[in-house]
Design an enzyme around this catalytic site. Structure first.
Site, PDB file in Angstrom:
ATOM      1  CG  ASP A  26      -1.734  -1.265   1.363  1.00  0.00           C
ATOM      2  OD1 ASP A  26      -2.109  -1.847   0.330  1.00  0.00           O
ATOM      3  OD2 ASP A  26      -1.967  -1.691   2.510  1.00  0.00           O
ATOM      4  CD  GLU A 198      -9.247  -2.168  -1.348  1.00  0.00           C
ATOM      5  OE1 GLU A 198      -9.484  -2.151  -0.137  1.00  0.00           O
ATOM      6  OE2 GLU A 198      -8.835  -3.190  -1.942  1.00  0.00           O
TER       7      GLU A 198
END
Length: 541
Positions: A26, A198
């Site tokens: 991420d 997301e």
């Protein structure tokens, strides 16, 4: 370690992917002047939000982490793969802004996320007390618009049965002066048919607002989706050419799971995308190294959409025309003689603190006071570092005088509370000090009594754990040199794929981290036992 080297007036030629090996998912990438930063997720590990620094996008050095104390986040009781998800690092008005999500659940349609914001004028801190933001969803990020306003984006989670729990991306204004959200959150983007939208990041470029999201889930179907709008609140048009980046349908690629990206621009106007990727041991097989960080070059013509060559992750990428800036190599051997843990180490569920870690009482030793059992989620005593290569090892020397079988100290190949291998010293019922190996696969423990070694007589013992592709090998050293235990432990259980469990269509467990090598001390009776580690040598082979 020195933070400065002499710039060489030649361009760094190639970015070799992944740039951050091992568990570094991420990525949020940021440039401030000539400095580039990468912030990555840490889940149940301290320091929360791992940070790396570069000046050429080729060479990166670890700065440790940002969330280093319970004042910023308390991970006591944190479940496996809960905790710190998808941080976002931005720079505005002379301050770094870090948003991070603390996710407490992920079963039955619930997540119980809480988002926080901290700021600092120096990336090394000190960081402000956290501002508590909303808990509408995870993967929150900040966008600082050209008019001076700041906006918070996040997933909008929907717990209601029969609804899409990935309810799209929402936006809400954040008032920096009052340190509070103002107005109501507004829906911004519902995603594409790929779903599981997301990881939003919003940018202003070429007269457009550009929304970069992750879709398809964080495994094999992962991708980076781009949409744009002339207005902040949309509507957002999705790139008609499809995802900016994905490895879906290309099992031959070395880098899989490509997705969850963020953009950065060099002073010369070149664009790059930092994204997560994984390297399975076999095609679409287990990824023991976890999700790593890679960087791709982006072509972005005026008036056009951003493009990555072939839309797939490349192993090597032409680097920007920046001065080559390597950093001093991290020492192979940590002698524990600096008074604090090096940036290579992480600690499980509790920050490195004098109440259980001691680098001063015995010079050039790390003293670890024993903690809870492998399933304990409040006070475990595990100091570990990420496994960064398919062939690597951790070697240590431990001085430990266990009171009884409730006290254990040694070396571990670790994934989470349910999946690990542990070679440890303990005390047998007859009083002998012994060396034992215990493995745990999906919560099922396997002892190896046939491998028990008598190490009575006291004194330090050398221990070694080696990742050898799909297996982990263990060895020990007494006066007569190194001896290998005749066992090949399964390394593939230390992977996201093995840890994940789906029951009746619902996630009972996720695997979002990666394999670690570490020093583990347990004091199951709470009798005050500790172990002294003389050194720790990590080597990639």
């Amino acid at each position: 370690m020195s933070t400065e080297t002499t710039d060489v007036a030649t361009a760094a030629r190639v970015i070799h992917n992944p740039v951050l090996t091992g568990f570094h998912p991420d990525p949020s990438i940021l440039r401030v002047g000539t400095d580039y930063y990468l912030a990555t997720s840490t889940f149940e590990w301290y320091p929360g939000v791992r940070l790396h620094h570069s000046r050429d996008l080729v060479h990166w050095r670890a700065l440790g982490g940002i969330v280093t104390e319970r004042r910023l986040l308390d991970l006591r009781g944190c479940g496996d793969s809960n905790g710190v998800w998808a941080p976002d690092l931005t720079w505005h008005d002379g301050e770094f802004h870090l948003v991070y999500s603390d996710v407490a659940s992920f079963t039955g349609g619930y997540w119980d996320p809480q988002n926080f914001l901290v700021t600092a004028t120096d990336v090394a801190g000190p960081w402000s007390d956290p501002v508590k933001l909303h808990g509408h969803g995870f993967d929150a990020s900040l966008f600082h618009d050209d008019d001076g306003s700041t906006w918070l984006l996040s997933l909008s989670a929907d717990w209601r049965p029969g609804r899409d729990r990935f309810g799209g991306i929402e936006i809400q204004q954040y008032d920096r002066a009052t340190k509070s959200l103002v107005g109501r959150a507004r829906p911004l983007f519902t995603g594409t048919p790929v779903g599981l939208t997301e990881g939003p990041h919003l940018y202003r470029h070429d007269g457009w607002y550009w929304l970069v999201t992750a879709e398809g889930g964080t495994s094999w179907e992962h991708q980076v989706t781009v949409a744009r709008s002339r207005e902040l609140f949309g509507p957002y048009e999705v790139d008609p050419a499809g995802p900016l980046l994905t490895s879906v349908g290309r099992p031959e690629l070395r880098l899989q799971k490509a997705g969850h990206g963020s953009l950065v621009q060099t002073p010369d106007g070149d664009w790059f995308l930092a994204h997560l990727a994984a390297r399975p041991y076999t095609p679409l097989g287990n990824c023991v190294l976890g999700r790593e960080t890679a960087i791709q070059r982006v072509q972005w013509p005026t008036g056009g959409w951003p493009r990555i060559c072939d839309g797939v992750p490349a192993d090597e990428v032409d680097a920007p025309d920046l001065p080559d800036h390597p950093w001093p190599a991290e020492p192979d051997v940590d002698h524990f003689d600096t008074g604090q843990l090096s940036s290579a180490w992480s600690t499980l569920r509790r920050p490195a603190a004098p109440d259980w870690l001691d680098l001063r009482s015995r010079p050039s030793h790390l003293r670890i006071h024993g903690g809870q059992s492998p399933v304990g989620r409040q006070t475990p005593s595990l100091v570990a570092r990420r496994v960064g290569a398919t062939h690597c090892s951790l070697e240590t020397v431990v001085d430990f005088d266990p009171l009884d079988y409730r006290q254990l100290a040694g070396i571990t190949a670790y994934y989470n509370t349910q999946n690990w291998h542990h070679l440890y010293l303990t005390r047998a019922d007859d009083g002998r000090r012994i060396l034992e190996l215990l493995s745990c696969d999906s919560g099922r423990r396997t002892a190896h009594p046939e491998l028990t070694v008598d190490v009575d007589g006291g004194g330090p013992v050398g221990l070694r754990a080696t990742f050898d592709g799909p297996v982990v090998r263990f060895g020990y050293r007494l006066a007569d040199g190194w001896q290998e235990l005749p066992v090949a432990a399964d390394a593939t259980i230390l992977s996201d794929e093995h840890a994940a469990q789906i029951i009746d269509g619902e996630p009972a467990a996720w695997g979002f981290t990666g394999a670690f090598l570490g020093l583990w001390v347990q004091d199951l009776g709470g009798d005050g036992g500790h172990a002294d580690f003389d050194l720790a040598a990590y080597r990639e082979h």
